[in-house]
Write an enzyme that holds these catalytic residues in place. Sequence first.
Site, PDB file in Angstrom:
ATOM      1  N   ALA A  45      15.864 -19.947 -42.071  1.00 20.69           N
ATOM      2  CA  ALA A  45      14.764 -19.352 -41.303  1.00 20.69           C
ATOM      3  C   ALA A  45      13.401 -19.910 -41.675  1.00 20.69           C
ATOM      4  CB  ALA A  45      14.766 -17.835 -41.490  1.00 20.69           C
ATOM      5  N   ASP A  46      13.287 -20.581 -42.822  1.00 20.56           N
ATOM      6  CA  ASP A  46      11.976 -21.071 -43.253  1.00 20.56           C
ATOM      7  C   ASP A  46      12.145 -22.418 -43.953  1.00 20.56           C
ATOM      8  OD1 ASP A  46       9.283 -21.221 -43.762  1.00 20.56           O
ATOM      9  OD2 ASP A  46       9.307 -19.829 -45.456  1.00 20.56           O
ATOM     10  N   LEU A  47      12.543 -23.417 -43.194  1.00 25.65           N
ATOM     11  CA  LEU A  47      12.755 -24.748 -43.754  1.00 25.65           C
ATOM     12  C   LEU A  47      11.402 -25.413 -43.983  1.00 25.65           C
ATOM     13  CD1 LEU A  47      14.921 -26.774 -44.608  1.00 25.65           C
ATOM     14  CD2 LEU A  47      14.866 -27.711 -42.290  1.00 25.65           C
ATOM     15  N   ASN A 105      10.980 -24.977 -50.038  1.00 27.17           N
ATOM     16  CA  ASN A 105      12.356 -24.488 -50.056  1.00 27.17           C
ATOM     17  C   ASN A 105      13.377 -25.614 -50.123  1.00 27.17           C
ATOM     18  OD1 ASN A 105      11.606 -21.806 -50.065  1.00 27.17           O
ATOM     19  ND2 ASN A 105      11.569 -21.669 -47.829  1.00 27.17           N
TER      20      ASN A 105
END
Length: 255
Positions: A184-186, A190
């Site tokens: 969801a938050d590439l 991360n």
Amino acid sequence: MRRLNKCKIRILLIGVTRLVSELCIRNDHNALLVQAEFRNKVSVDWFNPLYWGRNAVPVTSGGRGGAWFLHIDGGDYVLREYRRGGLTSRVLRRTYAFVGEDRVRSVMEFRILTTLFAQGFPVPRPVAAYYLKLPALRYRAAIIIERLADTTPLAELIDTRSDADWHRLGQLVRRFHDANVRHADLNCFNVLVRGSEFFLIDFDKGCIMPASKSSRWKNGNLKRFARSIKKIAGEQVLNKVWSAFEHGYNGSVTA
């Protein structure tokens, strides 16, 4: 603190033949999901950084705070609380609506990491997930994962990666996408780097998408990652590295 009870073992089918066990421990207000090998070790206290004293060190890079490196019995772990960002965080910084245990953020992340780790994806192994039920159908949550040793966020290394590195990273992201894994938050914080290896972390709100769903989310993932590179390193660097990344993602043999 009241001792937890009502223990049970939940068995999850991974792939076709592999089984992974999780230990569920709950009472009226608290719940823990624990990898079976950590049974009789993890308690609610583990999710309080003050409990660890000097063995809990705040994580300073990326995120919204609320994360600590833990050193426990010779092992290294990361404790992360779930916190909101944006305008909502001013009122509901650490609480979420409770609509069932299977929708609790720590539980969902624990289970997707369990699945991916068992299938050999380069992700951290989850240790335990926790949530506390609050009045008015709210909850707070946290997760503990194993710390990936000797890794550095890609955000700190963008200018040092070769075309071959970006090609490998493109291949890795494609591997996740081919398995319908939606991060969801590439972003560059991360993605962790160890030599020529890459790892994805922070699967909060991530999921394994149904194969029947549209694949437009994959393009959204890539655009989000490109924006992260541009924000940290600038458009010139993005233009320089993105070609090699795309070659890897699209299956080109050479960077």
